[in-house]
Design a protein around this motif. Sequence first.
Motif, PDB file in Angstrom:
ATOM      1  N   VAL A   3       0.860  -1.191   0.000  1.00  0.00           N
ATOM      2  CA  VAL A   3       0.000   0.000   0.000  1.00  0.00           C
ATOM      3  C   VAL A   3       0.895   1.240   0.000  1.00  0.00           C
ATOM      4  O   VAL A   3       2.038   1.186   0.436  1.00  0.00           O
ATOM      5  CB  VAL A   3      -0.904   0.075   1.245  1.00  0.00           C
ATOM      6  N   TRP A   4       0.350   2.339  -0.470  1.00  0.00           N
ATOM      7  CA  TRP A   4       0.997   3.630  -0.296  1.00  0.00           C
ATOM      8  C   TRP A   4       0.340   4.320   0.891  1.00  0.00           C
ATOM      9  O   TRP A   4      -0.780   3.952   1.291  1.00  0.00           O
ATOM     10  CB  TRP A   4       0.844   4.490  -1.559  1.00  0.00           C
ATOM     11  N   GLY A  51       5.392   3.244  -0.493  1.00  0.00           N
ATOM     12  CA  GLY A  51       5.809   4.630  -0.707  1.00  0.00           C
ATOM     13  C   GLY A  51       4.903   5.566   0.067  1.00  0.00           C
ATOM     14  O   GLY A  51       3.864   5.146   0.599  1.00  0.00           O
ATOM     15  N   ILE A  52       5.311   6.828   0.138  1.00  0.00           N
ATOM     16  CA  ILE A  52       4.600   7.803   0.978  1.00  0.00           C
ATOM     17  C   ILE A  52       4.428   9.110   0.214  1.00  0.00           C
ATOM     18  O   ILE A  52       5.389   9.614  -0.384  1.00  0.00           O
ATOM     19  CB  ILE A  52       5.396   8.073   2.284  1.00  0.00           C
ATOM     20  N   VAL A  53       3.207   9.657   0.237  1.00  0.00           N
ATOM     21  CA  VAL A  53       2.955  11.015  -0.263  1.00  0.00           C
ATOM     22  C   VAL A  53       2.764  11.904   0.960  1.00  0.00           C
ATOM     23  O   VAL A  53       1.864  11.656   1.768  1.00  0.00           O
ATOM     24  CB  VAL A  53       1.687  11.085  -1.138  1.00  0.00           C
ATOM     25  N   VAL A  79      13.269   4.641   0.025  1.00  0.00           N
ATOM     26  CA  VAL A  79      11.814   4.684   0.230  1.00  0.00           C
ATOM     27  C   VAL A  79      11.242   5.766  -0.686  1.00  0.00           C
ATOM     28  O   VAL A  79      11.619   6.929  -0.586  1.00  0.00           O
ATOM     29  CB  VAL A  79      11.458   5.007   1.704  1.00  0.00           C
ATOM     30  N   PRO A  80      10.341   5.406  -1.625  1.00  0.00           N
ATOM     31  CA  PRO A  80       9.780   6.424  -2.513  1.00  0.00           C
ATOM     32  C   PRO A  80       8.917   7.408  -1.721  1.00  0.00           C
ATOM     33  O   PRO A  80       7.993   7.009  -1.013  1.00  0.00           O
ATOM     34  CB  PRO A  80       8.915   5.615  -3.490  1.00  0.00           C
ATOM     35  N   VAL A  81       9.258   8.685  -1.823  1.00  0.00           N
ATOM     36  CA  VAL A  81       8.500   9.725  -1.123  1.00  0.00           C
ATOM     37  C   VAL A  81       8.181  10.848  -2.103  1.00  0.00           C
ATOM     38  O   VAL A  81       9.073  11.338  -2.809  1.00  0.00           O
ATOM     39  CB  VAL A  81       9.271  10.280   0.092  1.00  0.00           C
TER      40      VAL A  81
END
Length: 235
Positions: A3-4, A51-53, A79-81
Amino acid sequence: MSVWTVLLAAGSGTRLAAASCGVKKQFLRLDGRPLYWRALTAFARCPAVAGIVVVFPPDDLETAGAELEALIATRHPGVPVLTAPGGARRQDSVRNGLAALPPHCRRVLVHDAARPFVDPALIGRVADALAQGKRAVIPVLPVTDTIKEVSGDTVVATHDRSALVAVQTPQGFDVALLLGAFEHAGETFTVTDDASLVEHLGQAVHTVPGAPENVKITNPEDLPLLASTLPPAVP
Ligand code: CTP
Ligand code: MG
């Protein structure tokens, strides 16, 4: 199933402003880093999170985004941010965060950065319920106070406490369901949590146990909770 996360840090911290010298609470310094970083770290460490927005106030997007990039590079490289600008209401910030998700993302956790004590076990409970096929999941705690309904200073009803729960974040959703709930709600329906939009759509919202320590920093009297998490001062 990954999940994001949409991490909401775009509020103005009005209720805390007098005690924080006007600093928005998500940017209060905690152990040398901004408060929102504490929650972000819990998600970044969670294997289920892809990942995190992070949603910042539009006026802070550039500065806060640059600090975030530097923190990620040194502490959670890989970590995709992403970042997104917030909106006037919390739910507007959520919608902007959802718009920034990568197109392949099918499940999302929405978390208030003002809940810095979220732990990986709680994140895991919500993510697991999503992975098992639940499309809307919220962490809840039993209500311990007696809850009364009032009109002005007069009690009009006492509600059965055993049927009530207090609701936390992260709340987990099938992305398509939450986007549909936003569309159904339109512009004028204002809510204080995202699950309310799904309820308004007539779809089921499921619960998992919340965590008592996962409190929201809201009012000045909550600030000592932050101080108590700092390492003791070196004499
Ligand atoms: N939030 C947001 N965008 C908004 C409003 C709130 O991203 N337009 C975020 C806050 O940053 C916080 C979370 O939603 O992490 C929960 O909101 P709340 O505790 O109400 O924070 P604030 O709105 O900042 O505080 P206040 O209501 O006292 O102004
Ligand atoms: Mg608010």
